[in-house]
Design a protein around this motif. Structure first.
Motif, short mmCIF file in Angstrom:
data_model
loop_
_atom_site.label_atom_id
_atom_site.label_comp_id
_atom_site.label_asym_id
_atom_site.label_seq_id
_atom_site.Cartn_x
_atom_site.Cartn_y
_atom_site.Cartn_z
N THR A 1 3.02 0.09 -5.00
CA THR A 1 4.20 0.94 -5.36
C THR A 1 4.39 2.00 -3.99
O THR A 1 5.34 2.69 -3.99
N HIS A 2 3.59 1.98 -3.14
CA HIS A 2 3.70 3.15 -2.14
C HIS A 2 3.10 2.45 -0.85
O HIS A 2 1.88 2.63 -0.50
N SER A 3 4.06 2.26 0.08
CA SER A 3 3.38 1.88 1.54
C SER A 3 4.62 2.41 2.51
O SER A 3 5.67 2.77 2.28
N HIS A 4 3.89 2.55 3.64
CA HIS A 4 4.72 2.91 4.82
C HIS A 4 4.45 1.93 6.03
O HIS A 4 3.72 2.30 6.66
N LEU A 5 5.58 0.89 5.95
CA LEU A 5 5.07 0.19 7.24
C LEU A 5 6.33 0.17 8.23
O LEU A 5 7.58 0.80 7.76
N PHE B 1 14.20 6.98 -5.26
CA PHE B 1 14.08 7.89 -4.09
C PHE B 1 13.01 8.63 -3.82
O PHE B 1 12.12 8.63 -4.79
N LYS B 2 12.69 9.28 -2.77
CA LYS B 2 11.68 10.31 -2.54
C LYS B 2 12.33 11.58 -1.88
O LYS B 2 12.96 11.50 -0.76
N LEU B 3 11.60 12.53 -2.34
CA LEU B 3 11.91 13.84 -1.66
C LEU B 3 10.49 14.44 -1.49
O LEU B 3 9.53 14.23 -2.10
N THR C 1 -1.24 2.57 -2.62
CA THR C 1 -2.24 3.02 -1.70
C THR C 1 -1.60 3.97 -1.01
O THR C 1 -2.50 4.82 -0.16
N ASP C 2 -0.32 4.33 -0.97
CA ASP C 2 0.32 5.14 0.19
C ASP C 2 -0.23 4.62 1.46
O ASP C 2 -0.72 5.45 2.56
N HIS C 3 -0.26 3.54 1.94
CA HIS C 3 -0.81 2.72 2.94
C HIS C 3 0.08 3.41 4.27
O HIS C 3 1.25 2.93 4.22
N VAL D 1 4.43 11.16 -6.84
CA VAL D 1 3.76 10.25 -5.88
C VAL D 1 2.24 10.70 -5.76
O VAL D 1 2.14 12.02 -5.69
N HIS D 2 1.54 10.06 -5.31
CA HIS D 2 0.08 10.23 -4.77
C HIS D 2 -0.43 11.46 -5.57
O HIS D 2 -0.96 12.25 -4.65
N LEU D 3 -0.39 11.51 -6.88
CA LEU D 3 -1.15 12.81 -7.28
C LEU D 3 -2.54 12.72 -7.15
O LEU D 3 -3.46 11.60 -7.25
ZN ZN Z 1 3.36 7.92 1.36
#
Ligand code: ZN
Ligand code: DUC
Ligand code: ZN
Length: 464
Positions: A57-61, A148-150, A316-318, A237-239
């Protein structure tokens, strides 16, 4: 030609049973007490779990951040994901200042198209809030991006104020989207950071000191209060902290439609890794991520939340930066690129420390690594489960072997893993993506086809 996976424990969020799974044309056709047909390929899965492919659910590529770019792009990040049993990656497309939302989204399509080897979808991170975004969000939803994300932190670059959060949530309810929030009080973090730097405290150790759990809890509570005014779906996200989860429980009692994601690092690593004041070697810099690692008591609180349904999924917030050449370049803790890798090990870590250590059931493991994300982000039942008609995204997990994590064995493009030396129970033996046998006996195929872009549907927060 059809393929039959036979003899395995077929496990979804709904239950487990010894059964066979047949697929052809990229889709599952039957599940049950099946025998191989003439000419059919039969894969023996005895002793293994047969699971729906994982959903990250959470990556930054390929993200430009802190004056550099993440070590992993869509090619390396998704190869790493695939070998770890993740067949769908939801990455944070990011709109930068000066771009429209659609321009940000198009730039991310260009990064991923033809390079990703998992299927993929996007969230759209907005690095600011402008009134015209209320209409632009509708276009983004039409284009298949419904989340979306803020950021409530990073005042100088991305932070939005409470009035902007209110406007964005109001818009999200109109267009049928959800918004994930980075919950930390950015104004107070900046004040604490200035104080520490003024004292000459530049070391990585001080990263956590400037981002205490109370600032996550406060931001989460403020967010839910604002969201309740417009009855908006939203997620955190990422609590990272037990006290934030308490705040979430209180918000839910008031009727808040809040969903929670946590990450393996907050379940498995704690703030003792930051050492003592003055610690600033590379070993410490690898743990500079936001939110930071927390005191040990938080870990069990998060595991309990995962087991009892207070936390809905694990991403993972990779966000990978090399220790050498990236994290080592910063002059003080506030300038260290934030983030850590994790894509490849997500399933193995959750299986080992969750299922094998009896903190969560195998069915809950599937819920938090796959099915809940599919439901929330509008991909179910194509993804996240194994039903006739679902994509044949399937992981065969052999619970037998025990091994030790070594970064040398991983497939990403970064120079370390925060899980180095950890013991893992079981391994991802085979992976099928829309029926293609992309990992066999732990080895990636060398003729991987490009992954497909997935249009997400309306968010569905009816998940536990
Ligand atoms: Zn992230
Ligand atoms: N938030 C994220 O979600 N990822 C990386 C850094 C951050 O602050
Ligand atoms: Zn964040």
């Amino acid at each position: 030609m059809s393929v039959l996976l036979s003899g395995g424990m077929v496990t979804t969020a709904a239950g487990s049973r010894l059964a066979a799974v047949r697929f052809s044309g990229g889709r599952i056709t039957d599940i049950g007490d099946l025998v191989g047909r003439l000419g059919e390929e039969v894969v023996d899965c005895s002793g293994c779990l047969v699971l729906p492919g994982g959903i990250e659910t959470h990556s930054h590529l390929d993200l430009e951040a802190a004056g550099t770019v993440t070590a992993d792009d869509f090619a390396t990040g998704t190869r790493s994901a695939l070998v770890g049993g993740t067949t769908t990656v939801l990455d944070f497309a990011t709109q930068f200042h000066g771009e429209t939302l659609m321009e940000g989204l198009e730039r991310w399509h260009a990064k991923a198209r033809g390079r990703a080897v998992t299927d993929y979808g996007f969230h759209l991170a907005m690095t600011q809030w402008l009134p015209e975004f209320a209409d632009e969000m509708a276009e983004v939803v039409q284009a298949g991006v419904t989340s979306f994300k803020l950021y409530m932190a990073y005042r100088s670059s991305m932070m939005v104020g409470d009035d902007e959060i209110y406007a964005a949530l109001q818009a999200s309810t109109r267009v049928g989207a959800t918004i994930g929030f980075h919950c930390e009080n950015g104004l107070v973090i900046d004040a604490l950071t200035r104080e520490e730097l003024a004292r000459g405290h530049t070391w990585a150790f001080y990263h956590q000191r400037t981002r205490p759990t109370a600032l996550e809890r406060e931001a989460a509570g403020r967010l839910s209060t604002i969201a309740e005014l417009v009855d908006a779906q939203h997620y955190i996200v990422h609590l990272s902290a037990g006290e934030t989860l308490q705040e979430v429980r209180r918000a839910r009692e008031r009727g808040s439609k809040v969903v929670v994601e946590t990450c393996p690092q907050y379940l498995l690593l704690d703030n003792r890794l930051y050492g003592t004041p003055g610690s600033d070697d590379l070993d410490v810099r690898q743990y500079v991520m936001s939110p930071p690692l927390r005191a040990p008591a938080n870990l069990e609180a998060l595991w309990a939340g995962l087991a009892d349904g207070d936390i809905q999924f694990v991403g993972t917030d990779h966000c990978s930066f090399n220790l050498h050449g990236q994290k080592d370049q910063a002059k003080d803790f506030a300038a260290i690129p934030n983030g850590a890798p994790g894509l490849e090990l997500r399933l193995a870590l959750l299986y080992t420390y969750g299922v094998s250590d009896e903190r969560i059931s195998a069915e809950r493991f599937v819920a938090v690594t796959s099915e809940n994300a599919a439901r929330y982000f509008g991909l179910y039942p194509r993804k996240g489960t194994m039903l006739p008609g679902s994509d044949a995204d399937i992981v065969v997990y052999d619970p037998g072997p025990t091994w030790t994590v070594s970064h040398d064995d991983l497939h990403d493009n970064v120079d370390h893993t925060p899980y180095e030396g950890r013991t893992i129970q079981g391994r991802v033996r085979d992976v099928f993506l829309r029926g293609h046998h992309v990992v066999s006996d732990g080895v990636l195929a060398d003729d991987l086809a490009p992954g497909e872009f997935l249009e997400c549907g309306p968010p569905n927060s009816e998940i536990t």
